[in-house]
Structures are given as C-alpha cells and as structure tokens.
Design a protein around this motif. Structure first.
Motif, PDB file in Angstrom:
ATOM      1  N   CYS A 289       0.850  -1.187   0.000  1.00  0.00           N
ATOM      2  CA  CYS A 289       0.000   0.000   0.000  1.00  0.00           C
ATOM      3  C   CYS A 289       0.889   1.242   0.000  1.00  0.00           C
ATOM      4  O   CYS A 289       1.871   1.312   0.723  1.00  0.00           O
ATOM      5  CB  CYS A 289      -0.880  -0.043   1.241  1.00  0.00           C
TER       6      CYS A 289
ATOM      7  N   CYS B  76       0.592   2.720   3.902  1.00  0.00           N
ATOM      8  CA  CYS B  76       1.147   2.029   5.061  1.00  0.00           C
ATOM      9  C   CYS B  76       2.281   1.067   4.710  1.00  0.00           C
ATOM     10  O   CYS B  76       2.966   0.550   5.590  1.00  0.00           O
ATOM     11  CB  CYS B  76       0.040   1.311   5.845  1.00  0.00           C
TER      12      CYS B  76
ATOM     13  N   CYS C  97      -2.716  -3.578   2.514  1.00  0.00           N
ATOM     14  CA  CYS C  97      -3.027  -3.095   3.883  1.00  0.00           C
ATOM     15  C   CYS C  97      -3.294  -4.272   4.830  1.00  0.00           C
ATOM     16  O   CYS C  97      -4.085  -4.157   5.773  1.00  0.00           O
ATOM     17  CB  CYS C  97      -4.248  -2.170   3.893  1.00  0.00           C
TER      18      CYS C  97
HETATM   19 ZN   LIG Z   1      -2.457   0.755   3.692  1.00  0.00          ZN
END
Ligand SMILES: [Zn+2]
Length: 149
Positions: A25, A28, A33
């Motif tokens: 992602c 993050c 995720c």
């Molecule tokens: Zn993420």
C-alpha cells in the motif's frame, strides 16, 4: 513457487504460492493493507495457493450488488455471491483451515463479477489465475478453499 508460512492460534500453515498479486500500500507499506485473501487446494500435504488483495472481492461485490440490485433475481445467484452479500460463509472465514467453496459456484461468481468494471478492482489476469486454480482443483477432485486475511 514461494513458500508462505503463517502461524495462527498456535498452528502453523504452509502455502505454496503460485501467484501473489498483492502490492504494498502506498500509505502504510503493507501489502493490501494486510487484507490478503488466500485461495487454494490441497494436494498431498501441499497447498497450492494464490494470494490476492481481499479488498478486490469486496469492491467488486459491492459494485455488482449496487449496479444490479433492481434487475437481478437474488435466489438463483451463486452461493459465493450471496455469502459475500450476507457476510456469512467464506466471507466470514478468518481461520487458516479455510472455508470450502463450491468450484462451479465460484466459477459462476467470477463470470458475474466480470460484468463489473473489473479493471479497477480485479484484473482479467487475476480472474484467469483464479479460474485456472479452481479448474485444476476440479479436475483433480480436490476441495477449493478460501480464507480472508
Ligand atoms: Zn495501507
């Protein structure tokens, strides 16, 4: 083939990953995720598996039901689709022993999901990989299983 080991509730699970289409992602940095679904069948002691972004089925399912809610008959829909919509069955399986899905039922569901704007959610290649795995499981008389990650 890449070996993927997961430890959950004191049990160890090994998957032989033939395809992993998840990507880190941009926010993050964790693939999908952390929402990684796994689809597999077991052959001997090996689990031949595909990992994909669990958000894909969620978005495609959402789109399918939103778009077709007035025009489709609900009852004859594949169980896989209804379970997604009702948040039961495979949709609610978080246990790495997996949830067995009907192979023909699953293939029918993929056909329906193809009517969505799949490019955005699931690519044709992802779908083809899932179809190939499901078809191979059917030919070999194996159970097709899925887990939500
Ligand atoms: Zn993420």
């Amino acid at each position: 083939m890449e070996l993927y080991e997961i430890e959950s509730n004191g049990k160890k699970y090994e998957f032989n990953i033939v395809k992993n289409s998840t990507e880190p992602c941009p926010e993050c940095g964790v693939p999908a995720c952390g929402k990684e679904d796994i689809l597999w069948f077991e052959e001997g002691n090996k689990r031949k598996a595909i990992i994909f972004d669990g958000g894909l089925f969620d978005l495609a399912g959402e789109e399918f039901f939103k778009k077709n809610i007035k025009s489709i008959e609900y009852d004859p829909l594949p169980k896989f689709m209804k379970e997604w919509n009702e948040k039961t069955g495979w949709e609610d399986c978080w246990n790495y022993d997996g949830y067995e899905i009907g192979i023909n039922d699953f293939l029918k569901s993929l056909e329906l999901l193809k009517t969505c704007e799949m490019g955005k959610w699931i690519t044709e290649e992802d779908i083809a990989d899932m179809e190939n795995l499901a078809t191979e499981a059917r030919e070999k008389g194996k159970k097709l299983k899925i887990v939500r990650g």
